[in-house]
Design a protein around this motif. Sequence first.
Motif, PDB file in Angstrom:
ATOM      1  N   LEU A 255      -8.966   2.261  -0.587  1.00  0.00           N
ATOM      2  CA  LEU A 255      -8.518   0.892  -0.353  1.00  0.00           C
ATOM      3  C   LEU A 255      -9.708  -0.073  -0.391  1.00  0.00           C
ATOM      4  O   LEU A 255     -10.756   0.204   0.196  1.00  0.00           O
ATOM      5  CB  LEU A 255      -7.851   0.794   1.015  1.00  0.00           C
ATOM      6  CG  LEU A 255      -7.324  -0.576   1.441  1.00  0.00           C
ATOM      7  CD1 LEU A 255      -6.075  -0.922   0.649  1.00  0.00           C
ATOM      8  CD2 LEU A 255      -7.043  -0.593   2.939  1.00  0.00           C
TER       9      LEU A 255
ATOM     10  N   GLU B 200      -5.847  -0.625  -4.476  1.00  0.00           N
ATOM     11  CA  GLU B 200      -5.978   0.809  -4.217  1.00  0.00           C
ATOM     12  C   GLU B 200      -6.467   1.488  -5.490  1.00  0.00           C
ATOM     13  O   GLU B 200      -5.853   1.341  -6.548  1.00  0.00           O
ATOM     14  CB  GLU B 200      -4.648   1.404  -3.773  1.00  0.00           C
ATOM     15  CG  GLU B 200      -4.213   0.937  -2.394  1.00  0.00           C
ATOM     16  CD  GLU B 200      -2.902   1.558  -1.960  1.00  0.00           C
ATOM     17  OE1 GLU B 200      -2.925   2.505  -1.162  1.00  0.00           O
ATOM     18  OE2 GLU B 200      -1.862   1.080  -2.435  1.00  0.00           O
TER      19      GLU B 200
ATOM     20  N   CYS C 152       0.843  -1.198   0.000  1.00  0.00           N
ATOM     21  CA  CYS C 152       0.000   0.000   0.000  1.00  0.00           C
ATOM     22  C   CYS C 152       0.877   1.247   0.000  1.00  0.00           C
ATOM     23  O   CYS C 152       1.680   1.461   0.916  1.00  0.00           O
ATOM     24  CB  CYS C 152      -0.914  -0.008   1.228  1.00  0.00           C
ATOM     25  SG  CYS C 152      -2.082  -1.379   1.259  1.00  0.00           S
TER      26      CYS C 152
END
Length: 466
Positions: A349, A360, A316
């Motif tokens: 997300l 994402e 992420c």
Amino acid sequence: MIFNRKKNKKLIRFIMNNDRLTDVIGKLETLISELKAIRYQSSGESSAEKPSSGEYRSSSESSAERPSSAESSGEYRSSAESSAERPSSGEYRSSAESSAERPSSSESSAERSSGEGFFLDSSKSSWPKLEWLEGDVSGSYLKTRSLFLTHGGKKITCLPYKQGGGLEIDIAAGTIEKITKFPVGYIGQTLVSNGKEVSNPAWAKGFSIYTPETGNWQHGIGHQWQVRGTAEGEEGVIYGPQFMGGSSKVLWLDTNTNKFNVMMPPEDRKNYPFQGNWGAVGAKGRVFILPFASPYVGFIEKGYKSRWEELKNHECLGNGHPTHMYTHGRYHEQSNLIVSLPRRSNAILTINPDTLEVKEIPLPQELIDLFPQKAKSFDCEIGPDGWVYSSPWAHPVMFRFNPLTNEIDWKNMKEELKPARRPHQNPATDVDVIAAPDGYFTAMRRVGNEIYYGVAGGGKGLKLVF
């Protein structure tokens, strides 16, 4: 309760397509209960008009220029606007067509506050109305970050975060007032399957548990752990990560017995520059820890209380903003996705609780450019139309996300949210450049066809009416 032929056909299609008759029956029972609650609430609903200056746009429109700071703050934009003529006052635009009628209350899907229920064709859904609650709650900044449904569903009790004694919303009357009976230091709310609601200790000496059947509160269960988000795993047991302290521990609390303990982190987390996490979301008996400033989503399998793991299939990065990324999320049943709208991240997300796939989705560049500093959203909630709505926090922007299509709509609300903004010391300070002190709104809680907000720095309460 009477369904028309059109709605009967939709219900039959839903049953046939999902092959979940038992689940549908349970939803209908819940629907009946919600409709009774809505009937009670409707007597106090405001007759406030929709904002007249709002231009609505969607992500399927293309070729529009990026808005300048001089443009109207009521203008709605999305990730790819068209060069179509600006609609007249009050006109709405959707991703599939313009001027879509807002669904009437009889056509809207009544859902549980968790967001489960029947999903409407959200591409034709206009934005909800913004309505202010009656009452002045100025002062005691950083007020509330947790919303409990109390008094038999008639009120929302907002536990205090850092100052004051909390706030209370009367749903039917549409009012908000200060209360003084609670200790400070709570954040977030988790509805547990046994009916209890739990708020987490940010500054408090432990968890706070509310039992609706008796109306009793229990405070100080555990320790001052700096836990800011929890979610239910197995029945009655909630899990949440430590936000501060550098330990990366996850706490669990059995709300049936009030027993608690800690889970150790993965070994390699000690190498991360920031160890804390913020939120947690549960789905399918599993709990997922949202990446606040760490690169991976945390994962806890049902019933496992020894050590928590991480999903390393996706790193992420927040679309260029890899710190202070995600804080709160919701499980969106119709798409079978966990959705978390960004705090400072430039992306949304999603997590599939079955396949453990993490994605994402980038925010529209126009939105990133207009509000590049600090927090975009504190919490999120699923509306009756199936869209996931944001909480305008540091900046006066509201956006929504459709997990079925990845559409993103957003609105610059600089003028509309002025009543909720605590002024800067210098009144000439532009909130487009420097965020409003203490923010606008925090936690979100859906009740029937309305979404209520926790009050942050300002003195007004707010709800969205669908």
